[in-house]
Design a protein around this motif. Structure first.
Motif, PDB file in Angstrom:
ATOM      1  N   ARG A  44      44.705  45.185  46.053  1.00 31.08           N
ATOM      2  CA  ARG A  44      43.296  45.578  46.231  1.00 31.08           C
ATOM      3  C   ARG A  44      42.398  44.855  45.220  1.00 31.08           C
ATOM      4  O   ARG A  44      41.338  44.343  45.576  1.00 31.08           O
ATOM      5  CB  ARG A  44      43.134  47.095  46.064  1.00 31.08           C
ATOM      6  N   ARG A  45      42.828  44.808  43.971  1.00 26.61           N
ATOM      7  CA  ARG A  45      42.038  44.112  42.947  1.00 26.61           C
ATOM      8  C   ARG A  45      41.908  42.635  43.281  1.00 26.61           C
ATOM      9  O   ARG A  45      40.833  42.036  43.127  1.00 26.61           O
ATOM     10  CB  ARG A  45      42.657  44.294  41.568  1.00 26.61           C
ATOM     11  N   PHE A  46      42.999  42.030  43.742  1.00 27.30           N
ATOM     12  CA  PHE A  46      42.974  40.601  44.084  1.00 27.30           C
ATOM     13  C   PHE A  46      42.031  40.366  45.262  1.00 27.30           C
ATOM     14  O   PHE A  46      41.250  39.417  45.262  1.00 27.30           O
ATOM     15  CB  PHE A  46      44.392  40.129  44.425  1.00 27.30           C
ATOM     16  N   ALA A  47      42.084  41.238  46.272  1.00 29.52           N
ATOM     17  CA  ALA A  47      41.220  41.090  47.452  1.00 29.52           C
ATOM     18  C   ALA A  47      39.754  41.245  47.089  1.00 29.52           C
ATOM     19  O   ALA A  47      38.879  40.673  47.755  1.00 29.52           O
ATOM     20  CB  ALA A  47      41.611  42.109  48.507  1.00 29.52           C
ATOM     21  N   GLN A  48      39.475  42.011  46.038  1.00 34.42           N
ATOM     22  CA  GLN A  48      38.086  42.211  45.609  1.00 34.42           C
ATOM     23  C   GLN A  48      37.621  41.117  44.655  1.00 34.42           C
ATOM     24  O   GLN A  48      36.499  41.167  44.159  1.00 34.42           O
ATOM     25  CB  GLN A  48      37.949  43.591  44.936  1.00 34.42           C
TER      26      GLN A  48
END
Length: 50
Positions: A44-48
């Motif tokens: 999720r952090r990477f996608a954001q």
């Protein structure tokens, strides 16, 4: 399913074993849930972008 050997310091093993027992889970099941959560959070952090 892949098998993985994990070496833990004795004190960490003892604490993790106690927490998994308090959660009424095997240590393996408890660790899998923690790794799954960490991977999903990381994705999720990477996608954001962060």
């Amino acid at each position: 399913m892949t098998k993985l050997n994990l070496r833990l310091p004795d004190d960490l093993y003892t604490r993790a074993k106690a927490l998994s027992a308090a959660d009424d889970r095997s240590l393996n099941s408890w660790l899998v849930s923690l790794v799954r959560r960490a991977v999903e959070d990381g994705e999720r952090r990477f996608a954001q972008g962060g």
